[in-house]
Design a protein around this motif. Structure first.
Motif, PDB file in Angstrom:
ATOM      1  N   UNK A   1       0.814  -1.224   0.000  1.00 21.08           N
ATOM      2  CA  UNK A   1       0.000   0.000   0.000  1.00 21.08           C
ATOM      3  C   UNK A   1       0.847   1.273   0.000  1.00 21.08           C
ATOM      4  N   UNK A   2       2.022   1.211   0.616  1.00 23.41           N
ATOM      5  CA  UNK A   2       2.887   2.393   0.659  1.00 23.41           C
ATOM      6  C   UNK A   2       3.341   2.812  -0.732  1.00 23.41           C
ATOM      7  N   UNK A   3       3.520   1.851  -1.652  1.00 25.56           N
ATOM      8  CA  UNK A   3       3.919   2.193  -3.017  1.00 25.56           C
ATOM      9  C   UNK A   3       2.807   2.939  -3.722  1.00 25.56           C
ATOM     10  N   UNK A   4       1.574   2.481  -3.573  1.00 22.90           N
ATOM     11  CA  UNK A   4       0.439   3.153  -4.215  1.00 22.90           C
ATOM     12  C   UNK A   4       0.279   4.559  -3.650  1.00 22.90           C
ATOM     13  N   UNK A   5       0.417   4.690  -2.348  1.00 27.73           N
ATOM     14  CA  UNK A   5       0.284   6.016  -1.743  1.00 27.73           C
ATOM     15  C   UNK A   5       1.385   6.955  -2.233  1.00 27.73           C
TER      16      UNK A   5
END
Length: 276
Positions: free
Chosen positions: A84-88
């Motif tokens: 999720x950190x990559x998408x954010x």
């Protein structure tokens, strides 16, 4: 793609972006609720025709229709791979599903919107090959990551320096949309996975990223035979880890452990164009 940044800059400055929020409905189920909450995105489907006028031509789409649920399940499965950190960090906020997606009349499988933090995906284009659609999702998401990394998409001197001496990229993805075989794996071009990758540095990087996600074992096999490609894979992984530390060795191990898809290679029937 080469005119897309300028196109979306016009939309942002003119206020035309408000039109793209009309005629949409949230898509839930298929694990999308959890995925969207974790990544901070919303996934919507077109319920009415879309047309956004720009000085360069209109962005158009039709309602996503009956193919929405099938594609949403495929999308959820692929996007769930990402930390999720990559998408954010990519700043992606909205994923819009439609059909008949086009820019100035040219059909597109997807349009990444750098300025409105959105990604448009066509639920029907290339539907005869789920592997093609999976690849296209990752390819277009990478363009957003590429832009957020350093504000550049169409220039990367360090990456280009990895190519064979004397190599020059082509005119960009927009001008090779009609190549019905361009997205197939090929060994015709040392250092490249597909002919489409030779169209521009932005497409080369996006092809390496997408194939690492969808066909990691084939990429590893090819890289073992091609030192130029091996250096590109190493650079891709290193840059992604710099951009978002969660894209680490453990992430790639999870990707490589994914089951082989039964839907076959990202092939296209002769004469049928499914280019991005």
């Amino acid at each position: 793609m080469r005119s897309m940044i300028f196109l979306l800059a016009v939309l942002a400055s003119s206020g035309a972006a408000a039109a793209v929020a009309e005629g949409e409905a949230p898509i839930t189920g298929q694990g999308l609720d959890r995925l969207a909450a974790a990544a901070g995105i919303e996934v919507v489907g077109r319920t009415a025709d879309l047309r956004v006028e720009t000085p360069f031509g209109p962005i158009t789409a039709r309602p996503s229709g009956d193919a929405t649920a099938r594609f949403a399940a495929l999308f959820a499965e692929e996007f769930a791979v990402y930390p999720p950190a990559l998408v954010r960090r990519s700043r992606l906020k909205r994923v819009v599903l439609g059909s008949g997606l086009a820019f100035d009349g040219q059909l597109r499988g997807a349009i990444p919107d750098f300025w409105h933090d959105a990604l448009y995906l066509d639920v029907a284009r290339g539907d005869y090959s789920p592997t093609y659609q999976r690849t296209a999702i990752h390819h277009e998401f990478f363009h957003l990551v590429d832009y957020r990394d350093d504000g550049e998409v169409y220039r990367d001197d360090a990456w280009a320096a990895l190519n064979p001496p004397g190599f020059r990229y082509g005119p960009g993805g927009k001008d090779v949309q009609g190549d019905a075989l361009g997205s197939l794996f090929t060994d015709k071009h040392p250092g490249f996975l597909t002919t489409y990758a030779t169209a521009g540095v932005e497409e080369d990087k996006a092809e390496v990223f997408a194939r690492l996600l969808v066909a990691p074992r084939e990429v590893a096999r090819r890289a073992g035979l091609d030192p130029i490609l091996a250096r590109k894979v190493a650079r891709m992984k290193a840059r992604l880890k710099e951009f978002e530390p969660a894209v680490d060795d453990a992430f790639w191990s999870r990707v490589e452990a994914r089951p082989t898809r039964p839907d076959g290679p990202p092939a296209r029937p002769p004469g049928r164009d499914a280019s991005r």
